[in-house]
Design a protein around this motif. Sequence first.
Motif, PDB file in Angstrom:
ATOM      1  N   ARG A  91      27.877 -11.010  50.391  1.00  0.00           N
ATOM      2  CA  ARG A  91      26.793 -10.821  49.437  1.00  0.00           C
ATOM      3  C   ARG A  91      26.295  -9.378  49.525  1.00  0.00           C
ATOM      4  NH1 ARG A  91      22.126 -10.611  51.748  1.00  0.00           N
ATOM      5  NH2 ARG A  91      21.925 -11.213  53.914  1.00  0.00           N
TER       6      ARG A  91
ATOM      7  N   ALA B 222      23.995  -6.250  50.141  1.00  0.00           N
ATOM      8  CA  ALA B 222      22.936  -5.943  51.112  1.00  0.00           C
ATOM      9  C   ALA B 222      21.653  -5.567  50.384  1.00  0.00           C
ATOM     10  CB  ALA B 222      23.384  -4.805  52.030  1.00  0.00           C
TER      11      ALA B 222
ATOM     12  N   ALA C 147      12.386  -8.593  57.458  1.00  0.00           N
ATOM     13  CA  ALA C 147      12.983  -8.965  58.736  1.00  0.00           C
ATOM     14  C   ALA C 147      14.292  -8.201  58.925  1.00  0.00           C
ATOM     15  CB  ALA C 147      13.245 -10.467  58.760  1.00  0.00           C
ATOM     16  N   SER C 148      14.800  -8.232  60.148  1.00  0.00           N
ATOM     17  CA  SER C 148      16.084  -7.609  60.432  1.00  0.00           C
ATOM     18  C   SER C 148      17.161  -8.262  59.553  1.00  0.00           C
ATOM     19  CB  SER C 148      16.386  -7.815  61.911  1.00  0.00           C
ATOM     20  OG  SER C 148      17.612  -7.235  62.212  1.00  0.00           O
TER      21      SER C 148
ATOM     22  N   SER D 130      17.412  -7.812  56.327  1.00  0.00           N
ATOM     23  CA  SER D 130      16.972  -8.025  54.944  1.00  0.00           C
ATOM     24  C   SER D 130      17.470  -6.931  54.000  1.00  0.00           C
ATOM     25  CB  SER D 130      15.445  -8.131  54.892  1.00  0.00           C
ATOM     26  OG  SER D 130      14.847  -6.967  55.404  1.00  0.00           O
ATOM     27  N   GLY D 131      17.960  -5.811  54.560  1.00  0.00           N
ATOM     28  CA  GLY D 131      18.509  -4.755  53.709  1.00  0.00           C
ATOM     29  C   GLY D 131      17.742  -3.449  53.737  1.00  0.00           C
TER      30      GLY D 131
END
Length: 219
Positions: free
Chosen positions: A18, A20, A39-40, A42-43
């Motif tokens: 998917r 980023a 959050a870590s 998440s892009g």
Amino acid sequence: MAVLSLENVTYRYKNAQRAAVSGISCEFEEGKVYAVVGASGSGKSTFLSLLAGLDLPTEGTIRFQGDSLAELNLDRYRRESISMIFQVFHLFPLLTVMENVCFPMELCGITPKDARPRAAKLLEAVGIREEQMKRFPSKLSGGERQRVAIARSLASNAKIILGDEPTGNLDGENTQNIMDILCELAHKKGYCVILVTHDMEVAEMADVSFRMKDGNFVS
Ligand code: ADP
Ligand code: ADP
């Protein structure tokens, strides 16, 4: 007017299932501090590299003052239009605080004689005292080192400051100080400051914050 504008920006790593960063549209103006919080994974890092011109979107367009980054000289964009601050300060341990700020100016051809007063002014603006300018970075606290790093990033004429977790190594009080400095730079001197962070407190101190989840901005 927006200094950076994004239209349907997507970034997909090779072989990734998917995207980023997925279909983001937004605008960033001068004079404001923005936070992109998530959050870590998440892009956020990917998003910041796109703004920094380190990668071009796989779909969509990023415009700097109306011109698509895809059509600009990206080396020049990175050198002249943006400056970056990081979680780790990247100061040179064997150079004094003053020399750390002068060094990039001298690389750009400014003579030491002209660089020093300019560096002193930038350091003063971020609250570094004169006697601290002669010290080595190891003699300063984390918060003070980040101020020196900010002063150094201001040595260029770039009006966009991109921060990658710039308060990640700092305690609450120093985080507040650094955010105050960044807000002042935006509100009084017209910088456009864009920070990515997982710290909700930082997001609350920004003028505008976007929450990022799975490559998208959610309200
Ligand atoms: P954050 O900075 O919020 O932690 P990243 O931008 O690093 O998020 O990552 C977003 C998504 O892209 C994650 O699912 C991550 O695993 C993936 N990703 C990051 N870098 C790469 C890469 N070089 N190759 C493939 N996938 C990557
Ligand atoms: P950050 O701490 O900024 O969120 P990450 O821990 O997500 O960064 O990523 C650290 C490095 O690993 C980056 O260079 C990123 O591009 C790379 N990376 C992250 N996720 C992946 C992945 N799924 N595949 C390949 N490389 C990745």
